[in-house]
Design an enzyme around this catalytic site. Structure first.
Site, PDB file in Angstrom:
ATOM      1  N   ASN A 157       0.806  -1.238   0.000  1.00  0.00           N
ATOM      2  CA  ASN A 157       0.000   0.000   0.000  1.00  0.00           C
ATOM      3  C   ASN A 157       0.832   1.278   0.000  1.00  0.00           C
ATOM      4  O   ASN A 157       0.443   2.267  -0.609  1.00  0.00           O
ATOM      5  CB  ASN A 157      -1.043  -0.014   1.117  1.00  0.00           C
ATOM      6  CG  ASN A 157      -0.463  -0.087   2.487  1.00  0.00           C
ATOM      7  OD1 ASN A 157       0.682  -0.523   2.673  1.00  0.00           O
ATOM      8  ND2 ASN A 157      -1.222   0.322   3.480  1.00  0.00           N
ATOM      9  N   GLU A 255       3.873  -4.779  12.282  1.00  0.00           N
ATOM     10  CA  GLU A 255       2.953  -3.652  12.030  1.00  0.00           C
ATOM     11  C   GLU A 255       1.829  -4.210  11.162  1.00  0.00           C
ATOM     12  O   GLU A 255       2.046  -4.466   9.976  1.00  0.00           O
ATOM     13  CB  GLU A 255       3.670  -2.538  11.261  1.00  0.00           C
ATOM     14  CG  GLU A 255       4.868  -1.928  11.963  1.00  0.00           C
ATOM     15  CD  GLU A 255       4.495  -0.850  12.948  1.00  0.00           C
ATOM     16  OE1 GLU A 255       3.296  -0.542  13.097  1.00  0.00           O
ATOM     17  OE2 GLU A 255       5.408  -0.324  13.591  1.00  0.00           O
ATOM     18  N   CYS A 290      -3.540   1.157   6.633  1.00  0.00           N
ATOM     19  CA  CYS A 290      -3.742   0.421   7.891  1.00  0.00           C
ATOM     20  C   CYS A 290      -4.394   1.306   8.947  1.00  0.00           C
ATOM     21  O   CYS A 290      -5.183   0.845   9.757  1.00  0.00           O
ATOM     22  CB  CYS A 290      -2.414  -0.115   8.396  1.00  0.00           C
ATOM     23  SG  CYS A 290      -1.166   1.171   8.541  1.00  0.00           S
ATOM     24  N   GLU A 466       7.648   1.815  15.097  1.00  0.00           N
ATOM     25  CA  GLU A 466       8.500   2.400  14.068  1.00  0.00           C
ATOM     26  C   GLU A 466       8.308   3.914  14.109  1.00  0.00           C
ATOM     27  O   GLU A 466       7.485   4.425  14.857  1.00  0.00           O
ATOM     28  CB  GLU A 466       8.141   1.826  12.689  1.00  0.00           C
ATOM     29  CG  GLU A 466       8.578   0.363  12.594  1.00  0.00           C
ATOM     30  CD  GLU A 466       8.573  -0.211  11.188  1.00  0.00           C
ATOM     31  OE1 GLU A 466       7.921   0.360  10.311  1.00  0.00           O
ATOM     32  OE2 GLU A 466       9.233  -1.253  10.988  1.00  0.00           O
TER      33      GLU A 466
HETATM   34  P1  NAD Z   1       0.357  -9.435   3.308  1.00  0.00           P
HETATM   35  O1  NAD Z   1       0.503  -9.912   4.694  1.00  0.00           O
HETATM   36  O2  NAD Z   1      -0.377 -10.261   2.340  1.00  0.00           O
HETATM   37  O3  NAD Z   1       1.780  -9.171   2.667  1.00  0.00           O
HETATM   38  C1  NAD Z   1       2.747  -8.338   3.300  1.00  0.00           C
HETATM   39  C2  NAD Z   1       4.124  -8.827   2.916  1.00  0.00           C
HETATM   40  O4  NAD Z   1       4.319 -10.119   3.491  1.00  0.00           O
HETATM   41  C3  NAD Z   1       4.332  -8.984   1.403  1.00  0.00           C
HETATM   42  O5  NAD Z   1       5.647  -8.591   1.084  1.00  0.00           O
HETATM   43  C4  NAD Z   1       4.158 -10.475   1.226  1.00  0.00           C
HETATM   44  O6  NAD Z   1       4.823 -10.989   0.087  1.00  0.00           O
HETATM   45  C5  NAD Z   1       4.789 -11.006   2.491  1.00  0.00           C
HETATM   46  N1  NAD Z   1       4.401 -12.377   2.844  1.00  0.00           N
HETATM   47  C6  NAD Z   1       3.271 -13.048   2.511  1.00  0.00           C
HETATM   48  N2  NAD Z   1       3.298 -14.305   3.011  1.00  0.00           N
HETATM   49  C7  NAD Z   1       4.465 -14.427   3.698  1.00  0.00           C
HETATM   50  C8  NAD Z   1       5.054 -15.472   4.457  1.00  0.00           C
HETATM   51  N3  NAD Z   1       4.472 -16.646   4.603  1.00  0.00           N
HETATM   52  N4  NAD Z   1       6.247 -15.224   5.059  1.00  0.00           N
HETATM   53  C9  NAD Z   1       6.850 -14.028   4.943  1.00  0.00           C
HETATM   54  N5  NAD Z   1       6.344 -13.014   4.214  1.00  0.00           N
HETATM   55  C10 NAD Z   1       5.155 -13.199   3.602  1.00  0.00           C
HETATM   56  O7  NAD Z   1      -0.269  -7.984   3.422  1.00  0.00           O
HETATM   57  P2  NAD Z   1      -0.687  -7.015   2.218  1.00  0.00           P
HETATM   58  O8  NAD Z   1      -1.999  -7.466   1.714  1.00  0.00           O
HETATM   59  O9  NAD Z   1       0.457  -6.844   1.269  1.00  0.00           O
HETATM   60  O10 NAD Z   1      -0.802  -5.617   2.971  1.00  0.00           O
HETATM   61  C11 NAD Z   1      -1.984  -5.147   3.505  1.00  0.00           C
HETATM   62  C12 NAD Z   1      -1.975  -5.313   5.003  1.00  0.00           C
HETATM   63  O11 NAD Z   1      -0.880  -4.610   5.561  1.00  0.00           O
HETATM   64  C13 NAD Z   1      -3.209  -4.734   5.646  1.00  0.00           C
HETATM   65  O12 NAD Z   1      -3.715  -5.629   6.620  1.00  0.00           O
HETATM   66  C14 NAD Z   1      -2.688  -3.466   6.325  1.00  0.00           C
HETATM   67  O13 NAD Z   1      -3.441  -3.050   7.418  1.00  0.00           O
HETATM   68  C15 NAD Z   1      -1.308  -3.843   6.695  1.00  0.00           C
HETATM   69  N6  NAD Z   1      -0.462  -2.656   6.865  1.00  0.00           N
HETATM   70  C16 NAD Z   1      -0.062  -2.299   8.121  1.00  0.00           C
HETATM   71  C17 NAD Z   1       0.704  -1.168   8.325  1.00  0.00           C
HETATM   72  C18 NAD Z   1       1.155  -0.745   9.692  1.00  0.00           C
HETATM   73  O14 NAD Z   1       2.063   0.055   9.782  1.00  0.00           O
HETATM   74  N7  NAD Z   1       0.565  -1.232  10.762  1.00  0.00           N
HETATM   75  C19 NAD Z   1       1.062  -0.375   7.223  1.00  0.00           C
HETATM   76  C20 NAD Z   1       0.628  -0.767   5.968  1.00  0.00           C
HETATM   77  C21 NAD Z   1      -0.128  -1.911   5.796  1.00  0.00           C
END
Ligand code: NAD
Length: 487
Positions: A157, A255, A290, A466
């Site tokens: 995102n 996060e 998020c 962070e």
């Molecule tokens: P996601 O968990 O699908 O993917 C995030 C990252 O994790 C990607 O790089 C993905 O390739 C990797 N990943 C996926 N499976 C993995 C595994 N088994 N082992 C290690 N890495 C793996 O999330 P998304 O759909 O890309 O992002 C959206 C989510 O992120 C939403 O829930 C949002 O709220 C959250 N988010 C949180 C913050 C925060 O600061 N709290 C900021 C931005 C987004």
């Protein structure tokens, strides 16, 4: 941009040890422009062997990075900030194409990315220990040491600012890094790696290995040379990553998502509350944030008036391709588009017709993953659309009558990321800030704060902080040295 192009499709590679490589497997991932649904680039799909190569060179490079004095390291990070700014336009365009966000928002994100490097550049020579008074017979002091090689798993995102948010403090603390960007948006990450290299970071200190999460991400989390993991992404993946890190006793912080309450009281500046609501869920990254204000809690006394004005303003928002700079761009991917549409269906089943229905006005003219703003009114906090993170421009409105009730609803969630309040009653604002379960509280302006202010969650939203100087704690460890000096 430096990805090379054989046809009109640009090819991007892994960036390891200051060089670009295809993945060892030769596999690539198509990168789709979500505004046109066309593949415009490919990225090498890194796997376990590529992660291994990156982690190995990173652990060998830490000496070179630490041999540079702290001010020299700071200058490298400052040069990185300068280069990011210099390349702002091309980075912003690439970001808009890989993510779908409006170009002006992409430009702002590049600037935020540069700010992280600038901010932490100033911290390299201020990561200090302390002395502890044990009495005349001892000299006791602490040293804050880097952790070694940190692994960074980034979501789609905010591919640039979230890369910078965790990479800049880790580098400032003296670590080498391996970044695994999201498979949907890896292009800007590879370019950032190259700009850090150009800024003078030693070979191997910054490595970017795109790939699928289950392969490259899991391999990074599992690698024995990686001493810490900074994860930003969804709750289920965060739990997997935290569990793997725990088995290996790695440092980790998570996060994750949110379902954040935005509370409006009748004594608020209602224009500020409308503006705050618009940005909180519609006009920042199409609600794919998020810390979006996805639950709007409005006091019954102003509910009707507030919703009338909000609907008028929302209906005037433009939806379209990011490069045309609308208010709301395309969602990142077909998968995300389907997920958001599914939740709009769930909302319809739970509540009936929404006040604003999510259909962009010019939809039949457009390819692309466009979802228009959607408002479900008169909800209660037990509904799925009030409890589950939708991650799109979909607002759930919950009316309330008393401050106590508002706080109860705000805190009745599996998450605890952000919370906001609009009120001109100072005492009420402080009571809310004190009692709400959230890592950050916005008063009278949604998303208030900056790179300087700590950020993180409670409950399922994760742990660790962070941003700000506090982030440096995630990327350092403390060594205590105690010297006996006798009488
Ligand atoms: P996601 O968990 O699908 O993917 C995030 C990252 O994790 C990607 O790089 C993905 O390739 C990797 N990943 C996926 N499976 C993995 C595994 N088994 N082992 C290690 N890495 C793996 O999330 P998304 O759909 O890309 O992002 C959206 C989510 O992120 C939403 O829930 C949002 O709220 C959250 N988010 C949180 C913050 C925060 O600061 N709290 C900021 C931005 C987004």
């Amino acid at each position: 941009m430096t990805g090379h192009s054989t046809t009109s499709i640009q090819q991007f590679e892994l960036f390891i040890d200051s060089k670009s490589f295809p993945a060892e497997s030769g596999e690539t991932i198509p990168i789709v422009d979500s505004a046109t649904e066309e593949t415009f680039a490919t990225i090498a799909a890194g796997g376990a062997s590529d992660i291994d190569r990156a982690a190995t060179v990173a652990s060998e490079s830490t000496t070179a990075w630490l041999e540079m004095s702290p001010p020299e390291r700071g200058r490298v990070l400052n040069r990185a900030a300068m280069l990011i700014r210099k390349n702002k336009e091309s980075l912003a365009e690439l970001l808009t194409r890989e993510n779908g966000k409006p170009i002006s928002q992409a430009r702002t994100e590049i600037e935020v990315g540069a700010r992280y490097f600038e901010y932490y550049a100033g911290a390299t020579d201020k990561i200090q220990g302390e002395t502890i008074p044990l009495g005349r017979e001892y000299v006791d002091f602490t040293i804050r040491e880097p952790l070694g090689v940190t692994g960074h798993i980034v979501p789609w995102n905010f591919p640039v600012s979230l890369f910078a948010r965790s990479v800049a403090p880790s580098l400032a603390a003296g670590n080498a890094v391996v970044v695994k960007p999201a498979e949907q948006t890896p292009l800007t990450s590879v370019e950032l790696g190259k700009l850090l290299d150009e800024a003078g970071i030693p070979d191997g200190t910054i490595n970017v290995v795109p790939g699928y999460g289950a392969e490259a991400g899991a391999a990074l989390t599992n690698h024995s040379d990686i001493t810490a993991i900074a994860f930003t992404g969804s709750v289920p993946t965060g739990k997997k990553v935290a569990a793997t890190a725990a088995r290996q006793m790695k440092h980790v912080h998570i996060e994750a998502g949110g379902k954040n309450p935005n509370v409006v009281f009748p004594d608020a500046d209602l224009e500020a509350a409308i503006e705050g609501t618009l940005i909180s869920i519609f006009t920042r990254n199409a609600g794919q944030v998020c810390s979006a204000g996805d639950r709007l809690l409005v006091h019954k006394e102003v509910h009707e008036e507030f919703l009338k004005e909000l609907v008028e303003r929302v209906e005037a928002l433009t939806v379209g391709p990011g490069l045309e700079d609308p208010d709301i761009g395309a969602l990142v991917s077909e998968e995300q588009y389907k997920k958001v549409r599914k939740y709009i269906k769930i909302g319809r089943r739970e509540l009936g017709e929404p006040l604003v229905n999510g259909v962009p006005k010019n939809t039949d003219k457009m390819a692309g993953y466009f979802v228009g703003p959607t408002i479900f009114d008169d909800a209660n906090n037990d509904l799925r659309i009030a409890r589950e993170e939708i991650f799109g421009p979909v607002l759930t409105v919950i009316p309330f009558e008393t401050e106590t009730e508002a706080l109860e609803i705000a805190n009745d969630s599996d998450y605890g990321l952000s919370a906001g309040i609009f009120t001109n009653d100072l005492e009420r604002a402080h009571r809310f800030a004190r009692d709400v379960i959230a890592g950050q509280v916005y008063i009278n302006e949604w998303f208030a704060g900056g790179v300087e202010t700590p950020f993180g969650g409670h409950r399922e939203s994760g742990f660790g902080r962070e941003k700000g100087l506090e982030a440096l704690d995630q990327f350092t460890t403390t060594k205590n040295v105690c010297l006996s000096i006798g009488e």
